[in-house]
Structure formats: structure tokens, C-alpha cells
Design an enzyme around this catalytic site. Structure first.
Site, PDB file in Angstrom:
ATOM      1  N   ARG A 146     -89.390   4.745 -58.879  1.00  0.00           N
ATOM      2  CA  ARG A 146     -90.577   5.201 -58.169  1.00  0.00           C
ATOM      3  C   ARG A 146     -91.712   4.190 -58.720  1.00  0.00           C
ATOM      4  NH1 ARG A 146     -92.128  10.369 -61.023  1.00  0.00           N
ATOM      5  NH2 ARG A 146     -91.272   9.282 -62.433  1.00  0.00           N
ATOM      6  N   ASN A 167     -89.235  12.095 -57.633  1.00  0.00           N
ATOM      7  CA  ASN A 167     -87.822  12.351 -57.815  1.00  0.00           C
ATOM      8  C   ASN A 167     -87.493  13.832 -57.234  1.00  0.00           C
ATOM      9  OD1 ASN A 167     -87.310   9.969 -59.198  1.00  0.00           O
ATOM     10  ND2 ASN A 167     -87.675  10.681 -61.109  1.00  0.00           N
TER      11      ASN A 167
END
Length: 86
Positions: A15, A33
């Protein structure tokens, strides 16, 4: 662009590296996520730069091990001020 990234993409800095790449490209959006181990992202900006992000996701340059990226393109809604991780 909306995309879902599958593979080993959680717990590997995916990320945050994606946020960095999107920032380099001047894109806005978010990455997060999901409970099944995949990562969901939305990226908005000039078409060529969004495609550069998609190419990066598929290039092996993204952290972890990307097995596949499912994506779709749509008109930007302009709802993001920057690119964030959730």
C-alpha cells in the site's frame, strides 16, 4: 481506474509503495487491504498516468508478488484530494 490486486500483497509494504508511485505520477485515490488478502485501489488522474500505474502494478516493480490485477476504467469523480492508504 478501479483495480483489485491478488497475490502476496499484504504485509510487504504494498500500500505504501503504491501510494508513493501514485504520488510520483500525480494521481489521487486510495488503496486498502481486503479481508481475503487482496488489495483494492482507486486511482484518478490523466489517462496516460493511470495507465503507467497499472503497468507498474503488472511489471514486477510492485512489492510482494502480484499474481494478477483485475481492473476497469471509468470517468474520474474527483472525490479524492490526494492518494491515501486505508
Amino acid at each position: 481506474m478501479s483495480a483489485r490486486v491478488f497475490g502476496v500483497v499484504q504485509g510487504v509494504g504494498f500500500r505504501y509503495r503504491t501510494m508513493g508511485k501514485a504520488g510520483e505520477l500525480g494521481l489521487t485515490g486510495e488503496v486498502q487491504n481486503l479481508a481475503d488478502g487482496s488489495v483494492d485501489l482507486v486511482a484518478e488522474g490523466p489517462d496516460a498516468r493511470v495507465r503507467q500505474l497499472l503497468d507498474w502494478l503488472n511489471s514486477g516493480g510492485a512489492p510482494g508478488r502480484v499474481e494478477r490485477v483485475e481492473h476497469s476504467f471509468s470517468d474520474a469523480e474527483g472525490t479524492f484530494g490526494d492518494f491515501t492508504a486505508r
